[in-house]
Design an enzyme around this catalytic site. Structure first.
Site, short mmCIF file in Angstrom:
data_model
loop_
_atom_site.label_atom_id
_atom_site.label_comp_id
_atom_site.label_asym_id
_atom_site.label_seq_id
_atom_site.Cartn_x
_atom_site.Cartn_y
_atom_site.Cartn_z
N CYS A 1 11.49 -2.23 -4.51
CA CYS A 1 10.31 -3.11 -4.64
C CYS A 1 9.87 -3.26 -6.09
O CYS A 1 9.01 -4.09 -6.38
CB CYS A 1 9.17 -2.59 -3.79
SG CYS A 1 9.68 -2.33 -2.10
N ASN B 1 5.62 -6.72 3.79
CA ASN B 1 6.25 -6.18 2.58
C ASN B 1 7.61 -6.84 2.40
O ASN B 1 8.53 -6.61 3.19
CB ASN B 1 6.39 -4.65 2.73
CG ASN B 1 7.04 -4.00 1.52
OD1 ASN B 1 7.64 -4.67 0.69
ND2 ASN B 1 6.92 -2.69 1.43
N HIS C 1 2.63 -4.80 -6.17
CA HIS C 1 3.58 -4.89 -5.05
C HIS C 1 2.78 -4.89 -3.73
O HIS C 1 1.84 -4.13 -3.56
CB HIS C 1 4.55 -3.72 -5.09
CG HIS C 1 5.39 -3.60 -3.87
ND1 HIS C 1 6.01 -4.70 -3.30
CD2 HIS C 1 5.70 -2.54 -3.08
CE1 HIS C 1 6.67 -4.30 -2.23
NE2 HIS C 1 6.49 -3.01 -2.07
N1 ACO Z 1 1.17 1.78 15.53
C1 ACO Z 1 0.31 2.64 16.09
N2 ACO Z 1 0.24 3.94 15.73
C2 ACO Z 1 1.08 4.36 14.77
C3 ACO Z 1 2.01 3.49 14.15
C4 ACO Z 1 2.04 2.15 14.57
N3 ACO Z 1 2.88 1.23 14.03
N4 ACO Z 1 2.69 4.19 13.22
C5 ACO Z 1 2.23 5.43 13.25
N5 ACO Z 1 1.25 5.55 14.18
C6 ACO Z 1 0.46 6.72 14.53
C7 ACO Z 1 1.15 8.02 14.15
O1 ACO Z 1 1.99 8.46 15.17
C8 ACO Z 1 -0.03 8.94 13.94
O2 ACO Z 1 -0.50 9.39 15.18
P1 ACO Z 1 -1.04 10.92 15.34
O3 ACO Z 1 -2.23 11.01 14.44
O4 ACO Z 1 -1.34 10.99 16.81
O5 ACO Z 1 0.10 11.78 14.88
C9 ACO Z 1 -1.12 8.03 13.35
O6 ACO Z 1 -0.75 6.69 13.75
C10 ACO Z 1 -1.23 8.10 11.85
O7 ACO Z 1 0.09 8.02 11.31
P2 ACO Z 1 0.35 8.05 9.74
O8 ACO Z 1 1.83 8.00 9.50
O9 ACO Z 1 -0.44 9.15 9.12
O10 ACO Z 1 -0.32 6.65 9.33
P3 ACO Z 1 -0.68 6.11 7.91
O11 ACO Z 1 -2.10 5.83 7.83
O12 ACO Z 1 -0.04 6.95 6.83
O13 ACO Z 1 0.07 4.70 7.92
C11 ACO Z 1 2.03 3.69 7.02
C12 ACO Z 1 1.48 4.64 8.07
C13 ACO Z 1 1.47 2.31 7.28
C14 ACO Z 1 3.55 3.66 7.12
C15 ACO Z 1 1.59 4.17 5.61
O14 ACO Z 1 1.86 5.55 5.46
C16 ACO Z 1 2.26 3.43 4.49
O15 ACO Z 1 2.01 2.25 4.27
N6 ACO Z 1 3.07 4.12 3.67
C17 ACO Z 1 3.72 3.52 2.55
C18 ACO Z 1 4.90 2.75 3.02
C19 ACO Z 1 5.46 1.85 1.94
O16 ACO Z 1 4.74 1.37 1.10
N7 ACO Z 1 6.77 1.62 2.02
C20 ACO Z 1 7.40 0.69 1.17
C21 ACO Z 1 7.72 1.23 -0.16
S1 ACO Z 1 8.34 -0.01 -1.14
C22 ACO Z 1 10.04 -0.24 -0.92
O17 ACO Z 1 10.84 0.20 -1.72
C23 ACO Z 1 10.54 -1.01 0.24
#
Ligand code: ACO
Length: 310
Positions: A109, A263, A233
């Site tokens: 990214c 994204n 980004h």
């Molecule tokens: N829908 C519903 N619930 C979900 C989902 C979903 N899609 N995904 C996870 N959950 C649940 C989990 O199981 C967890 O439940 P629990 O509390 O019972 O265990 C809860 O929601 C919280 O999960 P987290 O993983 O802590 O959620 P978070 O707030 O961290 O959001 C996310 C997850 C959106 C992936 C976030 O961590 C994120 O955006 N991370 C960065 C990702 C990113 O930017 N990637 C690209 C990098 S750039 C590149 O090179 C491509």
């Protein structure tokens, strides 16, 4: 001294829209969760990396009043090439009638900003014009049954034309980096799907964005309050919020399109930049901060003075 300025820009998105409601129907997720945790409402899916790149590149050339034959180099930032060999840039070069060099560049990214800095380097070495494109079809490497990734990634392309200019040009400061020890936090094996430790990527993303942006601002000799527009980004609105808060750049001066695009990796920064231009948010003389982070883990930022009439 030879610098560079952006003289043209364009984007391309596939026609097919996938909404959060569409994902709700096939995944254990909800519109409310996706919106609250990411800021994404819908995304575009379809096409090929070359097809989207050619469409965005053609628009950028048209905006600049140029033809493919005016371009010395095409740099295509992508993590999702259409084939292993040859580079997807060679498809783009052929389709747009570019006679100069062509190569793909993969810094995840951060790819577009990596490409922007490399394009300035090529122009300093004598290239007259560079077509820089970020294009992705992440939907092809996303497991649509995996709610960790399917809600985030999508397809699209954005392009700019850079042209040589006498003097120092638009680039005032830049910072490129990578921490290969974190390469397993986000990866896709050849033929496989994206795998991601979302929480850890999130944590590192905020830190990398802030630290890299600060280095570029310092090298440019400007303060966050001087930035007319930040173009981060487009991964997650909470990452953008947290980073901008720490930098002291209000959201009113930040470009965001991820609610409509998801994204799109190396396409996300040019998509947000061009959207801001089209909304009349950018004027000649404005200081613009571009900042990305991604798999690798890579990061990249640049401060430019906008020189084009919008
Ligand atoms: N829908 C519903 N619930 C979900 C989902 C979903 N899609 N995904 C996870 N959950 C649940 C989990 O199981 C967890 O439940 P629990 O509390 O019972 O265990 C809860 O929601 C919280 O999960 P987290 O993983 O802590 O959620 P978070 O707030 O961290 O959001 C996310 C997850 C959106 C992936 C976030 O961590 C994120 O955006 N991370 C960065 C990702 C990113 O930017 N990637 C690209 C990098 S750039 C590149 O090179 C491509």
């Amino acid at each position: 001294m030879v610098g560079a300025v952006i003289v043209g820009w364009g984007t391309a998105l596939p026609d097919r829209i996938v909404t959060n409601a569409d994902l709700e129907a096939v995944l254990d997720t909800s519109d409310e969760w996706i919106t609250e945790r990411t800021g994404i409402k819908e995304r575009r899916v379809g096409g090929t990396t070359a097809g989207l790149a050619v469409a965005a590149g053609a628009r950028a050339l048209e905006r600049a009043g140029l033809h493919g034959s005016d371009i010395d180099q095409v740099l295509l930032a992508t993590t999702t090439p259409d084939r292993m060999i040859p580079s997807t840039a060679s498809d783009v070069q052929h389709a747009l009638g570019i006679e100069g060099g062509a190569l793909d560049l993969n810094a995840a990214c951060s790819g577009f900003v990596y490409g922007l800095v490399h394009a300035h380097g090529l122009i300093a070495l004598g290239a007259r014009r560079v077509l820089l494109i970020g294009s992705e079809t992440l939907s092809r490497v996303t497991d649509w049954h995996d709610r960790n990734t399917a809600i985030l990634f999508a397809d699209g392309a954005g392009a700019v034309v850079l042209e040589a200019t006498a003097g120092t040009g638009q680039l005032l400061g830049w910072d490129l980096g990578s921490d290969g020890s974190a390469r397993d936090l986000l990866y896709a094996d050849i033929g496989g799907y994206l795998q991601m430790d979302g929480r850890e990527v999130f944590r590192r993303a905020v830190r990398a964005t802030v630290d890299s942006a600060r280095r570029s601002l310092e090298r440019a000799g400007i303060r966050p309050s001087d930035v007319a527009l930040a173009v981060p980004h487009q991964a997650n609105i909470r990452i953008i919020d947290a980073a901008c808060q720490r930098l002291g750049i209000p959201m009113e001066r930040t470009a965001t399109v991820l609610h409509a695009t998801g994204n799109t990796s190396s396409a996300s920064i040019p998509l947000a930049l061009v959207d801001a231009i089209e909304r009349g948010r950018l004027h000649r003389g404005d200081l613009v901060l571009l900042v990305g982070f991604g798999a690798g883990m890579s990061w990249a930022s640049a401060v430019i003075r906008w020189e084009a009439d919008t």
